[in-house]
Design a protein around this motif. Structure first.
Motif, PDB file in Angstrom:
ATOM      1  N   ASP A 150      26.263  43.594  15.190  1.00  0.00           N
ATOM      2  CA  ASP A 150      26.158  44.975  14.808  1.00  0.00           C
ATOM      3  C   ASP A 150      25.979  45.056  13.197  1.00  0.00           C
ATOM      4  O   ASP A 150      24.917  45.943  12.932  1.00  0.00           O
ATOM      5  CB  ASP A 150      26.947  46.021  15.471  1.00  0.00           C
ATOM      6  CG  ASP A 150      26.934  46.346  16.927  1.00  0.00           C
ATOM      7  OD1 ASP A 150      25.940  46.016  17.376  1.00  0.00           O
ATOM      8  OD2 ASP A 150      28.074  46.580  17.571  1.00  0.00           O
ATOM      9  N   HIS A 172      22.714  43.675  12.275  1.00  0.00           N
ATOM     10  CA  HIS A 172      21.765  44.507  12.790  1.00  0.00           C
ATOM     11  C   HIS A 172      21.286  45.651  11.678  1.00  0.00           C
ATOM     12  O   HIS A 172      20.125  46.015  11.604  1.00  0.00           O
ATOM     13  CB  HIS A 172      21.989  44.883  14.390  1.00  0.00           C
ATOM     14  CG  HIS A 172      20.781  45.893  14.634  1.00  0.00           C
ATOM     15  ND1 HIS A 172      19.844  45.480  15.171  1.00  0.00           N
ATOM     16  CD2 HIS A 172      20.994  47.179  14.803  1.00  0.00           C
ATOM     17  CE1 HIS A 172      18.991  46.602  15.731  1.00  0.00           C
ATOM     18  NE2 HIS A 172      19.444  47.687  15.214  1.00  0.00           N
ATOM     19  N   HIS A 218      22.180  41.397  22.499  1.00  0.00           N
ATOM     20  CA  HIS A 218      21.936  41.356  20.885  1.00  0.00           C
ATOM     21  C   HIS A 218      20.776  40.283  20.765  1.00  0.00           C
ATOM     22  O   HIS A 218      20.046  40.677  19.553  1.00  0.00           O
ATOM     23  CB  HIS A 218      23.230  40.894  20.358  1.00  0.00           C
ATOM     24  CG  HIS A 218      24.070  42.111  20.380  1.00  0.00           C
ATOM     25  ND1 HIS A 218      23.994  42.897  18.992  1.00  0.00           N
ATOM     26  CD2 HIS A 218      25.234  42.603  20.983  1.00  0.00           C
ATOM     27  CE1 HIS A 218      25.132  43.702  19.302  1.00  0.00           C
ATOM     28  NE2 HIS A 218      25.677  43.595  20.302  1.00  0.00           N
TER      29      HIS A 218
END
Length: 464
Positions: free
Chosen positions: A10, A13, A40
């Motif tokens: 995350d 990202h 993901h």
């Protein structure tokens, strides 16, 4: 362990480190990844434009059919692969499983629009093939002489700019043959006929009514000029800024011949599309929108129909309403996420926002549109955006800055110009480097300290 992995992915990202996500997940044997890591991976592949690979990964998740995010990511990939009907199916399923998501609804609406447009295009191709078969013609080319009954004597504007940039010498048969050989397509008889009246130029009527919206307008497109058959003029079929340049340098689809440039300074064009007829057939005329992932919109059945359908820009004179709309956007439109972030990091976001809006309101009042060019206020806004960006991202190269420039104001959403000419930004940057107001050190750009101090004074004065 898995929670730490997901947190790291995350974080990457959020930092746009999509390659790191891909490398990290691919390093794990597929049987050990599980649905979350694979999800993901698919998201990162989508963000890298590797949509086919994203779909392959999604299809390895057996339980994906019950997951709204799985369907959303699949719909996203299908959309950018231009498989719009499949995108609609996936996104409708995602909406059933988790209704109300704003981003999903927007992508679903776009997918439905594109699917309908795609179906219309396929239907036109079927009708065209049926018409050609019925007439006994493999190409569907009309046997009527081009422009029969149409007076072309007043078709072209006469100006120094047109003569300098567009108008070529009358095309000979030898020149036409050599241009066709270079392009790889046979030019329509109607195109050649028009070029024999004047070989390229700016038409008096420069708008074409549209049934489908484009980035330019919901009801028409506009052209700047029509390219002549030649190589010597910048805006000719094989000229410096002609059709081959737009395909090879700007990435327009290699499906035909670019024949018209548009007022967007390269961000949309009009083309002859040989997809359905082959290189020797009668092409359709299409509009291609570079800013919308090279979206193709049907314009006319053939070149002659396109020319006959052109109308004067007075038909679409919405300048006063456009100005009022621009003023409203500048007064009240929300800043883009990037511009809002940059302002917030200055410590005085409210003050800076007021100054930016005040300067841009004066731009619109003077020009009638929200656009930056090569004037003093535009240069001030170029300077301010650069100072803001490099203050937050100090290790920025020229290429990186120019790549992200459009995310601030040019395509900034509500508070946005909805377009820009990259040449003006590059010209500004070159001038500032030459003047020493911007410094490049080992490839990294920064604003010279005294220039930055003067900039804030100039912004305050311009906004008062």
């Amino acid at each position: 362990m898995m929670a730490a992995w997901l947190a790291q992915l995350d974080e990457w990202h959020e930092e746009d480190e999509f390659e790191r996500i891909v490398d990290a997940v691919f390093a794990i044997p597929q049987p050990e990844r599980g649905a979350q890591l694979t999800g993901h991976l698919a998201r990162a592949l989508n963000n890298l434009g590797r949509y086919g690979e994203a779909l392959e990964q999604l299809h390895t998740i057996a339980e994906g059919d019950r997951d709204a995010i799985w369907h959303y990511r699949g719909g996203y990939a299908y959309y950018y692969l231009r498989r719009y009907e499949e995108a609609v199916q996936a996104l409708e399923r995602a909406d059933e499983l988790s209704p109300g998501d704003e981003h999903l609804q927007r992508l679903l609406a776009w997918s439905r629009d594109r699917a309908a447009k795609q179906q219309r295009s396929q239907e036109r191709a079927r009708q065209r093939a049926a018409k050609a078969a019925a007439s006994g013609s493999a190409t569907g080319i009309s046997v009527e002489p081009p422009f029969a009954g149409m007076d072309l004597s007043g078709f072209w504007q006469d100006s120094d700019y047109s003569r300098q940039e567009y108008v070529c010498e009358a095309p000979t048969d030898e020149l036409i043959a050599s241009i066709e050989a270079e392009l790889g397509y046979k030019l329509p008889a109607s195109y050649i006929a028009l070029m024999k009246t004047q070989n390229g130029g700016i038409p008096v009527n420069d708008c074409f009514p549209m049934e489908e919206p484009t980035s330019w307008s919901p009801d028409h497109i506009a052209i700047t000029g029509i390219m002549g058959i030649g190589r010597d003029k910048r805006y000719s079929l094989c000229g410096e800024l002609g059709g081959r340049f737009m395909i090879e340098e700007w990435g327009y689809p290699d499906i035909g011949v670019v024949i018209c440039d548009c007022p967007s300074a390269g961000h949309d064009v009009v083309m002859l599309d040989y997809t359905h007829c082959g290189p020797d057939g009668e092409p359709e005329v299409i509009h291609v929108d570079q800013e919308d992932d090279y979206e193709i919109t049907f314009v006319a059945e053939n070149f002659e129909a396109f020319i006959r359908g052109l109308v004067h820009s007075d038909v679409y004179d919405t300048s006063e309403q456009d100005k009022q709309d621009a003023l409203e956007r500048v007064r009240n439109g929300a800043f883009s996420p990037l511009l809002a972030e940059l302002c917030a990091r200055t410590g005085e976001p409210d003050k800076l926002e007021q100054q930016i809006r005040a300067i841009c309101l004066r731009v619109v009042e003077e020009k009638g549109s929200f656009s930056f060019h090569a004037d003093e206020r535009s240069y001030l806004m170029y300077d301010l955006q650069f100072w803001l960006y490099t203050g937050c991202y100090p290790d920025t190269t020229r290429e990186q800055y120019l790549a992200r420039y459009s995310e601030m104001i040019a395509f900034g959403g509500e508070f946005g110009q909805r377009g820009y000419a990259p040449g003006f930004v590059s010209q500004w940057l070159d001038e500032r480097l030459q003047q020493g107001r911007i410094i490049e050190t080992v490839g990294i750009l920064s604003m010279e300290r005294d220039a930055a101090e003067r900039l804030l004074e100039q912004v305050a004065a311009a906004a008062s």
